[in-house]
Design an enzyme around this catalytic site. Structure first.
Site, PDB file in Angstrom:
ATOM      1  N   SER A 124       0.831  -1.204   0.000  1.00  0.00           N
ATOM      2  CA  SER A 124       0.000   0.000   0.000  1.00  0.00           C
ATOM      3  C   SER A 124       0.863   1.251   0.000  1.00  0.00           C
ATOM      4  O   SER A 124       1.971   1.256   0.567  1.00  0.00           O
ATOM      5  CB  SER A 124      -0.847  -0.027   1.270  1.00  0.00           C
ATOM      6  OG  SER A 124      -1.402   1.231   1.518  1.00  0.00           O
ATOM      7  N   ALA A 125       0.320   2.321  -0.563  1.00  0.00           N
ATOM      8  CA  ALA A 125       1.003   3.618  -0.539  1.00  0.00           C
ATOM      9  C   ALA A 125       1.192   4.125   0.889  1.00  0.00           C
ATOM     10  O   ALA A 125       1.987   5.039   1.123  1.00  0.00           O
ATOM     11  CB  ALA A 125       0.198   4.630  -1.341  1.00  0.00           C
ATOM     12  N   TYR A 149      -2.481  -1.314  10.804  1.00  0.00           N
ATOM     13  CA  TYR A 149      -2.660  -1.827   9.435  1.00  0.00           C
ATOM     14  C   TYR A 149      -1.438  -1.476   8.581  1.00  0.00           C
ATOM     15  O   TYR A 149      -0.842  -2.328   7.926  1.00  0.00           O
ATOM     16  CB  TYR A 149      -3.934  -1.252   8.795  1.00  0.00           C
ATOM     17  CG  TYR A 149      -3.978  -1.470   7.307  1.00  0.00           C
ATOM     18  CD1 TYR A 149      -4.207  -2.736   6.775  1.00  0.00           C
ATOM     19  CD2 TYR A 149      -3.735  -0.414   6.410  1.00  0.00           C
ATOM     20  CE1 TYR A 149      -4.207  -2.959   5.403  1.00  0.00           C
ATOM     21  CE2 TYR A 149      -3.740  -0.619   5.041  1.00  0.00           C
ATOM     22  CZ  TYR A 149      -3.978  -1.895   4.545  1.00  0.00           C
ATOM     23  OH  TYR A 149      -3.961  -2.108   3.183  1.00  0.00           O
ATOM     24  N   LYS A 153       1.697  -3.856   6.666  1.00  0.00           N
ATOM     25  CA  LYS A 153       2.145  -3.832   5.261  1.00  0.00           C
ATOM     26  C   LYS A 153       3.655  -3.615   5.178  1.00  0.00           C
ATOM     27  O   LYS A 153       4.360  -4.273   4.422  1.00  0.00           O
ATOM     28  CB  LYS A 153       1.411  -2.727   4.479  1.00  0.00           C
ATOM     29  CG  LYS A 153      -0.067  -3.005   4.259  1.00  0.00           C
ATOM     30  CD  LYS A 153      -0.265  -4.142   3.281  1.00  0.00           C
ATOM     31  CE  LYS A 153      -1.656  -4.728   3.362  1.00  0.00           C
ATOM     32  NZ  LYS A 153      -1.839  -5.965   2.614  1.00  0.00           N
ATOM     33  N   ASN A 199     -14.092   4.349   3.570  1.00  0.00           N
ATOM     34  CA  ASN A 199     -13.417   4.963   2.420  1.00  0.00           C
ATOM     35  C   ASN A 199     -14.373   5.858   1.637  1.00  0.00           C
ATOM     36  O   ASN A 199     -15.593   5.679   1.670  1.00  0.00           O
ATOM     37  CB  ASN A 199     -12.827   3.882   1.507  1.00  0.00           C
ATOM     38  CG  ASN A 199     -11.743   3.102   2.220  1.00  0.00           C
ATOM     39  OD1 ASN A 199     -11.880   1.906   2.433  1.00  0.00           O
ATOM     40  ND2 ASN A 199     -10.684   3.768   2.624  1.00  0.00           N
TER      41      ASN A 199
HETATM   42  P1  NAD Z   1     -11.014  -7.227   0.663  1.00  0.00           P
HETATM   43  O1  NAD Z   1     -11.289  -7.248   2.131  1.00  0.00           O
HETATM   44  O2  NAD Z   1     -12.140  -6.964  -0.255  1.00  0.00           O
HETATM   45  O3  NAD Z   1     -10.326  -8.609   0.234  1.00  0.00           O
HETATM   46  C1  NAD Z   1      -9.492  -9.349   1.096  1.00  0.00           C
HETATM   47  C2  NAD Z   1      -9.971 -10.806   1.047  1.00  0.00           C
HETATM   48  O4  NAD Z   1      -9.127 -11.593   1.895  1.00  0.00           O
HETATM   49  C3  NAD Z   1     -11.400 -10.981   1.551  1.00  0.00           C
HETATM   50  O5  NAD Z   1     -12.136 -11.736   0.589  1.00  0.00           O
HETATM   51  C4  NAD Z   1     -11.247 -11.768   2.859  1.00  0.00           C
HETATM   52  O6  NAD Z   1     -12.336 -12.635   3.076  1.00  0.00           O
HETATM   53  C5  NAD Z   1      -9.943 -12.489   2.636  1.00  0.00           C
HETATM   54  N1  NAD Z   1      -9.183 -12.814   3.845  1.00  0.00           N
HETATM   55  C6  NAD Z   1      -8.861 -11.995   4.880  1.00  0.00           C
HETATM   56  N2  NAD Z   1      -8.113 -12.662   5.775  1.00  0.00           N
HETATM   57  C7  NAD Z   1      -7.932 -13.916   5.294  1.00  0.00           C
HETATM   58  C8  NAD Z   1      -7.240 -15.067   5.769  1.00  0.00           C
HETATM   59  N3  NAD Z   1      -6.597 -15.055   6.928  1.00  0.00           N
HETATM   60  N4  NAD Z   1      -7.256 -16.181   5.005  1.00  0.00           N
HETATM   61  C9  NAD Z   1      -7.924 -16.227   3.832  1.00  0.00           C
HETATM   62  N5  NAD Z   1      -8.602 -15.171   3.348  1.00  0.00           N
HETATM   63  C10 NAD Z   1      -8.608 -14.030   4.064  1.00  0.00           C
HETATM   64  O7  NAD Z   1      -9.826  -6.186   0.425  1.00  0.00           O
HETATM   65  P2  NAD Z   1      -9.268  -5.567  -0.927  1.00  0.00           P
HETATM   66  O8  NAD Z   1      -9.658  -4.134  -0.975  1.00  0.00           O
HETATM   67  O9  NAD Z   1      -9.581  -6.450  -2.054  1.00  0.00           O
HETATM   68  O10 NAD Z   1      -7.712  -5.613  -0.599  1.00  0.00           O
HETATM   69  C11 NAD Z   1      -6.883  -6.685  -1.002  1.00  0.00           C
HETATM   70  C12 NAD Z   1      -5.484  -6.463  -0.476  1.00  0.00           C
HETATM   71  O11 NAD Z   1      -4.991  -5.212  -0.952  1.00  0.00           O
HETATM   72  C13 NAD Z   1      -5.394  -6.400   1.051  1.00  0.00           C
HETATM   73  O12 NAD Z   1      -4.216  -7.045   1.454  1.00  0.00           O
HETATM   74  C14 NAD Z   1      -5.316  -4.914   1.328  1.00  0.00           C
HETATM   75  O13 NAD Z   1      -4.645  -4.640   2.528  1.00  0.00           O
HETATM   76  C15 NAD Z   1      -4.537  -4.415   0.121  1.00  0.00           C
HETATM   77  N6  NAD Z   1      -4.777  -2.987  -0.173  1.00  0.00           N
HETATM   78  C16 NAD Z   1      -6.061  -2.549  -0.370  1.00  0.00           C
HETATM   79  C17 NAD Z   1      -6.290  -1.186  -0.620  1.00  0.00           C
HETATM   80  C18 NAD Z   1      -7.697  -0.666  -0.809  1.00  0.00           C
HETATM   81  O14 NAD Z   1      -7.893   0.546  -0.724  1.00  0.00           O
HETATM   82  N7  NAD Z   1      -8.696  -1.507  -1.085  1.00  0.00           N
HETATM   83  C19 NAD Z   1      -5.219  -0.286  -0.666  1.00  0.00           C
HETATM   84  C20 NAD Z   1      -3.924  -0.763  -0.480  1.00  0.00           C
HETATM   85  C21 NAD Z   1      -3.722  -2.132  -0.231  1.00  0.00           C
HETATM   86  N1  UFG Z   2     -12.721  11.221   3.119  1.00  0.00           N
HETATM   87  C1  UFG Z   2     -13.728  12.104   3.468  1.00  0.00           C
HETATM   88  N2  UFG Z   2     -14.889  11.575   3.959  1.00  0.00           N
HETATM   89  C2  UFG Z   2     -15.089  10.240   4.127  1.00  0.00           C
HETATM   90  C3  UFG Z   2     -14.043   9.354   3.762  1.00  0.00           C
HETATM   91  C4  UFG Z   2     -12.865   9.876   3.276  1.00  0.00           C
HETATM   92  O1  UFG Z   2     -13.584  13.303   3.336  1.00  0.00           O
HETATM   93  O2  UFG Z   2     -16.165   9.838   4.609  1.00  0.00           O
HETATM   94  C5  UFG Z   2     -11.469  11.771   2.548  1.00  0.00           C
HETATM   95  C6  UFG Z   2     -10.235  11.461   3.372  1.00  0.00           C
HETATM   96  O3  UFG Z   2     -10.064  12.430   4.369  1.00  0.00           O
HETATM   97  C7  UFG Z   2      -9.140  11.462   2.294  1.00  0.00           C
HETATM   98  C8  UFG Z   2      -9.860  10.918   1.052  1.00  0.00           C
HETATM   99  O4  UFG Z   2     -11.254  11.129   1.297  1.00  0.00           O
HETATM  100  O5  UFG Z   2      -8.739  12.778   2.023  1.00  0.00           O
HETATM  101  C9  UFG Z   2      -9.619   9.440   0.804  1.00  0.00           C
HETATM  102  O6  UFG Z   2      -9.907   8.699   1.979  1.00  0.00           O
HETATM  103  P1  UFG Z   2     -10.060   7.111   1.968  1.00  0.00           P
HETATM  104  O7  UFG Z   2     -10.461   6.708   3.355  1.00  0.00           O
HETATM  105  O8  UFG Z   2     -10.946   6.687   0.859  1.00  0.00           O
HETATM  106  O9  UFG Z   2      -8.606   6.594   1.599  1.00  0.00           O
HETATM  107  P2  UFG Z   2      -7.194   6.864   2.302  1.00  0.00           P
HETATM  108  O10 UFG Z   2      -6.343   7.600   1.319  1.00  0.00           O
HETATM  109  O11 UFG Z   2      -7.341   7.430   3.648  1.00  0.00           O
HETATM  110  O12 UFG Z   2      -6.656   5.362   2.507  1.00  0.00           O
HETATM  111  C10 UFG Z   2      -6.732   4.356   1.487  1.00  0.00           C
HETATM  112  C11 UFG Z   2      -6.901   2.984   2.147  1.00  0.00           C
HETATM  113  C12 UFG Z   2      -5.667   2.636   2.931  1.00  0.00           C
HETATM  114  C13 UFG Z   2      -4.457   2.720   2.051  1.00  0.00           C
HETATM  115  C14 UFG Z   2      -4.357   4.091   1.404  1.00  0.00           C
HETATM  116  C15 UFG Z   2      -3.226   4.142   0.418  1.00  0.00           C
HETATM  117  O13 UFG Z   2      -8.026   2.998   3.020  1.00  0.00           O
HETATM  118  O14 UFG Z   2      -5.786   1.296   3.372  1.00  0.00           O
HETATM  119  O15 UFG Z   2      -5.576   4.380   0.707  1.00  0.00           O
HETATM  120  O16 UFG Z   2      -3.340   3.099  -0.486  1.00  0.00           O
HETATM  121  F1  UFG Z   2      -3.361   2.508   2.806  1.00  0.00           F
END
Ligand code: NAD
Ligand code: UFG
Length: 332
Positions: A124-125, A149, A153, A199
């Site tokens: 993640s960023a 969290y 990562k 989010n």
């Molecule tokens: P998500 O929650 O939709 O998908 C994760 C999946 O993993 C789910 O289906 C969950 O059931 C499964 N899971 C969790 N723990 C498990 C375990 N112990 N064994 C088997 N399965 C398990 O999340 P996503 O948004 O698809 O994210 C996928 C990956 O990308 C994650 O590792 C997350 O941290 C990373 N990531 C997501 C974002 C984002 O904004 N969505 C940003 C940066 C990194």
């Molecule tokens: N925001 C609002 N109102 C809301 C939700 C978010 O104003 O109800 C704003 C936040 O303050 C931020 C922007 O919208 O400025 C984006 O927020 P998100 O919560 O959607 O995303 P973040 O950038 O905070 O974080 C996401 C994931 C993290 C990941 C990160 C970088 O949630 O897991 O991007 O990949 F680490």
């Protein structure tokens, strides 16, 4: 060629499985369904015209994974499984370390035992922290993470680097995602947050669908063009395609690479909300509230490395992201 996808019924995983099937890979999904549902497998099949194998199980179940690797030759693992809610990680740090860090160690041990040493990992960023200045590039030093969290990562990235140093047969790609949003064009798969979304995009969609009353915009006094937070939103289908490029590199050489997956373009909260309203014709009432703790003003990627080395870049724009997120929300 077969690929094991942990977390493959989740948001990013399901879109990646669709792209893998389109490229004729055999896919085995391992997911414990803690944040997704079984029905997603059928929907993936509807889109791809071909079903992935589905195994309900946990990445911490080493013998299950060793058996999977022995049952058929699996060339690589794309590892999405993990818990991802920043706020929840502050409340339940042990669950996050156990699931994300210990879970990854179990998976890596099983891979060693099963003789599979190719991995693409979801980072993640957030690992850039608040000390680096955007655009973030992969050569920057690790930042200081501000929640469990983020620390999971960063810790997993370090474990994978050290593993590679200890054994050069490994081939690993660390993918640092920026802000994935949107959904598949079919409207069949998308993000399914449990409870009230944290989010921005799922919150905006649910306000538009009148499931929630109004959006709180966290902060209007950041040092940005309109005072609201700036992020690099990337369409989840573009992100999924980035995994195919990373997988091909991992299968082709041994080594450890780090790539940003973003668009390189910063977009403010207000820009996203205005674009969503224009594209969908739906109203999104909002009010300005105080900043959310831990939020940085701006976060966007330098995408040149992924373009140069992987030959990948994002193609879809903010309009597509909003239209596709809304199609998914309104069909749910
Ligand atoms: P998500 O929650 O939709 O998908 C994760 C999946 O993993 C789910 O289906 C969950 O059931 C499964 N899971 C969790 N723990 C498990 C375990 N112990 N064994 C088997 N399965 C398990 O999340 P996503 O948004 O698809 O994210 C996928 C990956 O990308 C994650 O590792 C997350 O941290 C990373 N990531 C997501 C974002 C984002 O904004 N969505 C940003 C940066 C990194
Ligand atoms: N925001 C609002 N109102 C809301 C939700 C978010 O104003 O109800 C704003 C936040 O303050 C931020 C922007 O919208 O400025 C984006 O927020 P998100 O919560 O959607 O995303 P973040 O950038 O905070 O974080 C996401 C994931 C993290 C990941 C990160 C970088 O949630 O897991 O991007 O990949 F680490």
């Amino acid at each position: 060629m077969s690929v094991l996808v942990t977390g493959g019924t989740g948001f990013i995983g399901s879109h990646t499985v669709v792209e893998l099937l389109a490229k004729r890979y055999n896919v085995i999904i391992l997911d414990n369904l803690s944040n997704s549902c079984r029905e997603t497998v059928d929907r993936i099949e509807q889109i791809a015209g071909r079903a992935p194998q589905f195994v309900e199980g946990d990445i911490r179940d080493k013998s299950l994974i060793v058996n999977l690797l022995q049952d058929e030759p699996i060339e690589a693992v794309i590892h999405f499984a993990g818990l991802k809610a920043v706020g929840e990680s502050v409340q339940k740090p042990l669950e996050y370390y156990k699931n994300n860090v210990y879970g990854t160690i179990c998976l890596l041990e099983a891979m060693c035992a099963g003789g599979c040493k190719n991995m693409v990992f979801s980072s993640s960023a957030t690992v850039y922290g608040s000390e680096n200045r955007p655009p973030f590039n992969e050569a920057m030093p690790d930042g200081v993470t501000t929640n469990p969290y983020g620390t999971t990562k960063l810790t997993i990235e370090r474990i994978l680097r050290e593993l590679y140093i200890s054994d050069k047969d490994w081939s690993i790609s660390l993918l640092r995602y920026f802000n994935p949003i949107g959904a598949h064009k079919s409207g069949l798969i998308g993000e399914r947050p449990s409870g009230t979304p944290n989010n921005l995009m799922p919150y905006v969609s649910q306000v538009a669908a009148k499931k929630l009353k109004k959006l709180s915009i966290f902060g209007k006094d950041f040092d940005t063009a309109d005072g609201t937070g700036v992020r690099d939103y990337i369409h989840v289908v573009d992100l999924a395609k980035g995994h195919i490029h990373a997988l091909e590199r991992v299968l082709g050489n041994s080594g450890l690479d780090v790539f940003n997956l973003g668009t390189g373009k910063g977009c403010s909260v207000l820009e996203l909300v205005n674009t969503f309203q224009q594209v969908t014709g739906q109203k999104v009432p909002y009010s300005f509230e105080k900043r959310r703790e831990g939020d940085i003003a701006e976060c966007y990627a330098d995408t040149s490395l992924a373009k140069e080395v992987l030959g990948w870049q994002a193609e879809l724009g903010l309009e597509d992201m909003c239209a596709d997120a809304w199609r998914w929300e309104s069909r749910e």
